[in-house]
Design an enzyme around this catalytic site. Structure first.
Site, mmCIF file in Angstrom:
data_model
loop_
_atom_site.group_PDB
_atom_site.id
_atom_site.type_symbol
_atom_site.label_atom_id
_atom_site.label_comp_id
_atom_site.label_asym_id
_atom_site.label_seq_id
_atom_site.Cartn_x
_atom_site.Cartn_y
_atom_site.Cartn_z
ATOM 1 N N GLU A 464 0.890 -1.250 -0.066
ATOM 2 C CA GLU A 464 -0.343 0.042 -0.134
ATOM 3 C C GLU A 464 0.912 1.223 0.080
ATOM 4 O O GLU A 464 1.009 2.446 -0.800
ATOM 5 C CB GLU A 464 -1.038 -0.163 1.159
ATOM 6 N N GLU A 763 1.978 -5.470 10.922
ATOM 7 C CA GLU A 763 0.606 -5.585 10.899
ATOM 8 C C GLU A 763 -0.472 -6.074 11.579
ATOM 9 O O GLU A 763 -1.150 -5.440 12.274
ATOM 10 C CB GLU A 763 -0.181 -5.370 9.784
#
Length: 878
Positions: A464, A763
């Site tokens: 991302e 994450e």
């Protein structure tokens, strides 16, 4: 005085503000009675003529920072020097400091007069090749002083007579380009010569035209690469020369056919590569076109560039079962590779990047695919021409630990390097302790910061690379302990303010990747722009910078943005009054203050949670979380108003915060004392934000402790509350449990990640699932906010006033540790705390900077300390 800085930089070459701020550090001689600065006097001179342009006189101020220029107007492109002397609290006047230099950039828009140029004929709009521009310059005399002011729509490199001035830097910085476009200033001294000279600029896609975020959108800001160059020279014969980008330049394309920042570079060396930089102009170049300027204001850069901050050698080079060479650099990082490709290699070489390999030694790429039907790869391709070539991408950055190389000669350890790219921020903190796993944890968080503090703070350097607001909101305090993040986060917050939506909401990531060219915010992103915890970056992150650096300037700059964000939450709460009651227990007349409208990410990624949590949030929202943040940001906004002397606002927001807290308790605290969804984060947030009454805090702590113990000393928090969990436990008498969670070795925990080989923060807590398959990013700093407790709790180094003007030394012994130490470079100087435990005796050492005061917590009571180094011995509590 030492470490003199202008606009938070040492000897900056081009500052863009007419009222720069100055700061310095003070070291107090042992033979002076002074303990702090009582006043300062600043002098600023023209560095060329020696004329004084400002003498501040003696200004009463204890702070060795935020001294703002208030003299006659500074001129553009002018060199100045300044010095400072201080008066101590005992009346001692110091000697003058050494002279520090700074140079202004272009202080007025009218000073930037070059045109923007592009290739006259654009090819396919999907083309991602590099545009090159060239201009010859004949000089009658040597250059005494030379400056170039350069920018581009795309990432660029500036060359002078074949010399690469930009190097590995990725410039200009990613900004909301409809609002702001940065330019850089270069010193051309020594690079230009009498006679013929050649200037060159190469422009790649960068963030302007390249792929961005999870949606992999290209052309977010435009589809035509362009460059801006303004060169100003003073010659030895007394004349001046100005060279501007205009229609007299020539341009073309060459060997770099793809320069996407995510998908990497494709270089075909059968085509001309660097002939356009030589003395003879290539016949293939054509006249360029002058194109409209970008709509964003052209501003001087104010933050260190993204550039090479380190180089790593391979740990191993192996051959995978499929035949590819796999290079392991032993560390997850952001950057590119530099590899020597022998003359016999190829004819085509492919380099693919990833954080992981499969159990059988192949490169793992499936886990980072957002769209499995249309996978994307992060790779470079090089078509060789039969000659040896040293390859390093010009205009991309990747997140990786491993690279797969196909088509190269057998590689030795000296043939390949990982070039680490990051914003070149000064390290601020150090942590050490007797448990190497905790030192590894701090290192992992530091590497995640380095990997994601590129031109904007991103969520991950792989799939991302978006500037998610929630990630930096929870991590800003920790970042300020690890690096000097003040200027960097100021810059980010300027972007936040620029892209705030008309109704006060904040896009979920900044820059929001929108422009007049590509259209408004995507509907999906617009729908989530109301989320608390993410949009609260407009309030909480400026406050974090104020606490860390005493930075009033950022509070002033973001005040309206913060007010508008809180007003957007107020609007959601008002809307909620006109719909049916959503709660099984109501807030009565106070329900007007409950935020039960809009999308909210909630706690986000508690252990074991994933897409189903987002679906739940779409359907029901998270009013217990949303209302808590409405109360907290209102209270913080009241404090900001107080600092800025806005007393009416302070009173109004204090009253608002009190009403919201009361409504929150009515709606979400049950008669048996359970809160909200009865999850760990509900209690952490209630205690950290001061939402529960003092008399109810013990019950909340008891319930939180019971949940952690029932979970086998595992945490159950996600992005928003993980950083607050250990401080809440320790501050309420359960440092023992904080250590138990910190040192937990099985998932979910930090040490479980380390045991599985993590060199950065994941994450998700379950970054490796039960079947051994990786998932989500493995380089994501949000859950690394725990490191602040290593400094504040384990080492016991705690600021208690903005900018570390006051601090508390209070180590939390436990966890089987026998020593711990932390040092932080504060605005006043270095603060440090260290302790050792041996034979039941604690040896504690505290270092207190000049100009600050400290309190050390000892078993027999608090002791007040002045500047200097202090040592204590005491018996460890049972």
């Amino acid at each position: 005085m030492t470490a003199l800085r202008t606009e938070l930089c040492e000897s900056p070459l081009g500052i863009g503000t007419p009222r720069p701020e100055f700061d310095w550090k003070i070291t107090s001689p042992a033979d002076t009675p002074d303990t702090r600065q009582a006043a300062y006097r600043l002098q600023v001179e023209d560095a060329v003529t020696g004329a004084c342009v400002w003498d501040s006189g003696e200004v009463a101020d204890e702070r060795p920072f935020d001294a703002r220029y208030d003299g006659s107007p500074l001129a553009s492109s002018r060199a100045y020097r300044w010095r400072v002397r201080v008066v101590g609290d005992a009346g001692t006047r110091s000697a003058w400091s050494h002279w520090a230099r700074f140079e202004t950039a272009k202080l007025h828009p009218a000073d930037l007069v070059a045109a923007w140029i592009a290739l006259a004929q654009e090819s396919d709009p999907d083309d991602a090749s590099v545009a090159t521009f060239r201009r010859e310059l004949d000089l009658p005399a040597a250059v005494v002083r030379g400056r170039a002011y350069v920018s581009a729509c795309g990432w660029y490199k500036l060359f002078v007579n074949g010399h690469d001035l930009t190097g590995p830097a990725l410039v200009p910085r990613w900004t909301p380009m409809d609002h702001l476009v940065e330019y850089q200033v270069y010193d051309l001294g020594g690079l230009l010569r009498p006679g013929q000279n050649v200037l060159g600029v190469a422009v790649g896609d960068g963030r302007f035209r390249g792929g961005l975020s999870a949606f992999d959108r290209r052309r977010s800001y435009g589809d035509r690469l362009s460059a801006f160059v303004q060169v100003e020279l003073d010659l030895a014969d007394g004349t001046s020369v100005r060279l501007l980008s205009d229609e007299d330049w020539s341009g073309g394309r060459g060997a770099i056919l793809r320069s996407d920042p995510m998908r990497g570079e494709r270089r075909d060396l059968r085509l001309p590569f660097d002939d356009w930089l030589g003395d003879v102009s290539p016949a293939r170049l054509r006249p360029v076109a002058v194109v409209p300027s970008p709509s964003g204001v052209l501003v001087a850069e104010s933050v260190p560039r993204v550039t090479e901050v380190g180089v790593r050698s391979p740990v191993t080079v192996t051959v995978a079962p499929g035949g590819a060479q796999i290079v392991d650099f032993g560390q997850n990082l952001a950057g590119v590779v530099r590899v020597r490709l022998a003359a016999g290699a190829g004819p085509e070489v492919r380099i693919t990047y990833s954080e992981l390999v499969t159990p059988d030694g192949e490169l793992e790429t499936d886990y980072i695919q957002v769209d499995k039907a249309h996978p994307k790869f992060f790779r470079d391709d090089i078509v060789l021409n039969g000659d040896e070539h040293v390859f390093q991408p010009w205009f991309s950055i990747q997140g990786f630990r491993y690279v797969e190389i196909v088509g190269a000669q057998p590689l030795g350890p000296d043939d390949v390097r990982a070039v680490v790219l990051s914003s070149d921020l000064t390290s601020a903190g150090e942590f050490r302790c007797s448990d190497p796993r905790l030192e590894r944890l701090e290192s992992n968080v530091r590497w995640s910061l380095r990997s994601n503090f590129t031109d904007t703070p991103t969520d991950c350097p792989t799939r991302e690379r978006a500037g998610w607001t929630g990630d930096i909101q929870v991590f800003a305090e920790t970042a300020a302990l690890l690096v000097d993040a003040q200027a960097y986060l100021r810059r980010y917050l300027v972007n936040v303010a620029a892209e705030q939506l008309p109704d006060g909401r904040i896009p979920p990531y900044i820059p929001s990747e929108t422009s007049a060219f590509s259209g408004p915010l995507l509907d999906t992103l617009d729908a989530v722009s109301s989320s608390v915890g993410w949009g609260d970056v407009a309030v909480l992150t400026p406050w974090d910078l104020y606490l860390a650096y005493g930075d009033r300037r950022v509070l002033e700059a973001l005040y309206v943005t913060a007010e508008r964000w809180v007003a957007s939450l107020d609007a959601l709460a008002r809307r909620g009054r006109h719909r049916s009651r959503r709660f099984t227990w109501g807030a009565g007349r106070l329900e007007r203050w409950i935020v039960d409208q809009g999308f909210h990410w909630g706690e986000w990624l508690r252990p074991g949670e994933g897409d189903e949590e987002m679906e739940h949030n779409w359907r029901f929202g998270r009013p217990v979380v949303a209302t808590a943040y409405f109360a907290h940001s209102s209270a913080v906004l009241a404090r900001i108003a107080g600092v800025l002397g806005r007393d009416e606002d302070r009173v109004r927001y204090e009253r608002q915060a009190a009403l919201i807290r009361k409504a929150w308790r009515r709606a979400f605290v049950r008669r048996d004392g359970r809160i909200g969804d009865d999850r760990q984060d509900d209690y952490v947030r209630a205690l950290a934000f001061g939402l529960v009454e003092e008399r109810d805090r013990p019950a909340a702590v008891t319930r939180l402790v019971a949940q952690i113990e029932a979970g086998g000393h595992h945490l159950g928090t996600g992005f928003l509350s993980t950083g607050m969990l250990l401080p809440v436990l320790a501050d309420h008498g359960r440092a023992d449990l904080a250590y138990a969670v910190l040192l937990q070795e099985t998932q979910p925990s930090w040490l479980a990640q380390i045991a599985l080989g993590a060199t950065t923060i994941w994450e998700r807590w379950d970054g490796i699932d039960a079947d051994g398959r990786p998932q989500a990013s493995h380089n994501h700093y949000a859950l690394g906010a725990v490191v602040s407790w290593l400094y504040h709790g384990v080492a016991g180094l705690v600021p208690t006033a903005p900018g570390w003007r006051e601090l508390r030394i209070e180590p939390r012994l436990g966890g089987g540790l026998t020593s711990a130490a932390a040092r932080v470079r504060t605005p006043y100087g270095t603060a440090a705390s260290s302790w050792e435990l041996a034979g039941g005796t604690v040896r504690l050492r505290a270092e207190v900077p000049f100009g600050t005061r400290a309190v050390v917590a000892l078993p027999d009571g608090d002791r007040r300390l002045g500047p200097g180094v202090h040592e204590f011995r005491y018996q460890a509590p049972a």
